[in-house]
Design a protein around this motif. Structure first.
Motif, short mmCIF file in Angstrom:
data_model
loop_
_atom_site.label_atom_id
_atom_site.label_comp_id
_atom_site.label_asym_id
_atom_site.label_seq_id
_atom_site.Cartn_x
_atom_site.Cartn_y
_atom_site.Cartn_z
N MET A 1 36.43 41.33 35.52
CA MET A 1 35.33 40.70 36.45
C MET A 1 34.28 40.13 35.77
N PHE A 2 34.15 38.65 35.85
CA PHE A 2 33.13 37.95 35.32
C PHE A 2 31.89 38.04 36.19
N ARG A 3 30.76 38.25 35.50
CA ARG A 3 29.41 38.16 36.22
C ARG A 3 28.45 37.10 35.39
N THR B 1 34.15 41.66 27.97
CA THR B 1 34.76 41.07 29.05
C THR B 1 36.28 41.45 28.75
N SER C 1 42.70 35.61 36.82
CA SER C 1 41.68 35.74 36.28
C SER C 1 41.12 34.68 35.13
N VAL D 1 31.14 27.87 38.37
CA VAL D 1 30.31 29.32 38.40
C VAL D 1 29.19 29.39 37.37
N CYS E 1 36.17 29.13 37.97
CA CYS E 1 37.02 30.33 38.08
C CYS E 1 37.31 30.60 39.55
N ARG E 2 37.98 31.62 39.86
CA ARG E 2 38.20 31.95 41.34
C ARG E 2 36.98 32.80 41.74
N ILE F 1 34.28 35.03 42.70
CA ILE F 1 33.80 36.35 42.10
C ILE F 1 33.18 37.20 43.21
N GLN G 1 29.28 38.28 43.93
CA GLN G 1 28.32 37.50 43.06
C GLN G 1 27.10 37.17 43.80
#
Length: 294
Positions: free
Chosen positions: A52-54, A90, A141, A168, A189-190, A192, A195
């Motif tokens: 999970m990228f934030r 991450t 991911s 992003v 990225c795909r 989120i 977000q």
């Protein structure tokens, strides 16, 4: 601390203090990793899986770091250390790869990627910018880094979208003269989940025939553009306060309504940590795709 040499701590005492600080730093890093382990366990218990990228939260962390920073340690050095910690944390949630734009200066691209994502993340170069977009869109991911150039070799952003890969983040996040890893680029990225709305929204805009004049006066930055046989494609950045209708109206005011205008992501606004320096991140970059039209 006294200026009297007789009252100053000895070199051995200062080295013992450094050893104690290093031990505290190591302990805190291990504590942080244990918290990440708890987050991973909680996600799995709730049925959520994967990395999970934030980028919104990461940007907030970096902004707080700027606010509290002081002393002789360069802020970009702290940024690099912090990015290594964030990227490693991450990666504890799951493996991911970073795909690099092979159409850019590959040495500068690798410097940028290692500065932001460290040495433990696998790096690949699938091809040019369009190949990076396609590879990331087909992944679960993975991340991609695409270099920003004033005049692009191809309109790679056409492959971006709300259901596939999207922008992003924008790099570098700290803007300063003579900073390391300074290649202008975006991270893709795909989508989120959850977000927050970024500071800056990005649009794919296309014109056939009549082209707009300077968009910069309307608060629109042209990140990159590509001249087609009968018009121009452009990657536009605007404040999140501007709606799609506002962007359309600004383009019309500049002289031409785009034939295509669609959102392709957004990013947290970079921070200028060298207020005395002018740079394209703050001045609006390239505002007139007709500038080289003869």
């Amino acid at each position: 601390m006294s200026d009297d040499p007789a009252q100053l701590p000895s070199l051995d005492a200062l080295r013992r203090r450094i050893d104690a600080i290093d031990a505290d730093l190591h302990r805190l890093l291990m504590d942080r990793a244990r918290v990440i382990d708890g987050i991973v366990a909680a996600k799995r218990a709730s049925g959520a899986e994967g990395v999970m990228f934030r980028p919104d939260r990461e940007a907030d962390m970096m902004r707080r770091m700027v606010e509290r920073h002081a002393g002789s340690l360069p802020l970009t050095a702290v940024e690099h250390l912090w990015r290594e910690i964030i990227s490693t944390s991450t990666r504890l949630q799951g493996d991911y790869r970073v795909h690099l734009d092979g159409g850019a200066d590959i040495a500068a691209m690798r410097d940028l990627a290692r500065f932001y994502f460290g040495f433990s993340v696998e790096m690949e170069t699938p091809g040019d910018a369009a190949d990076v977009v396609g590879t990331v869109a087909a992944s679960v991911s993975d991340l991609g880094i695409v270099a920003l150039s004033e005049r692009a070799d191809l309109p790679w952003w056409r492959g971006l979208g709300t259901d596939g890969a999207q922008i992003v983040a924008r790099l570098p996040f700290f803007v300063a003269e003579d900073r390391p890893a300074d290649l202008p680029a975006v991270v893709i990225c795909r989508p989120i989940p959850g977000q927050e709305m970024p500071d800056t929204r990005v649009f794919d805009a296309r014109w056939i025939g009549a082209l707009p004049g300077s968009l910069m006066n309307s608060g629109i930055e042209v990140l990159s553009f590509f001249r087609t046989g009968d018009g121009v494609d452009a990657l536009l950045a605007v404040s999140a306060d501007m709606t799609e209708e506002d962007v359309l109206a600004a383009c019309i005011e500049a002289g031409a309504e785009p034939d295509v205008l669609r959102p392709v992501g957004g990013y947290a606004a970079p921070i200028d940590i060298d207020p005395g320096a002018e740079d394209e991140f703050e001045t609006g970059g390239w505002g007139d795709p007709r500038a080289d039209e003869a």
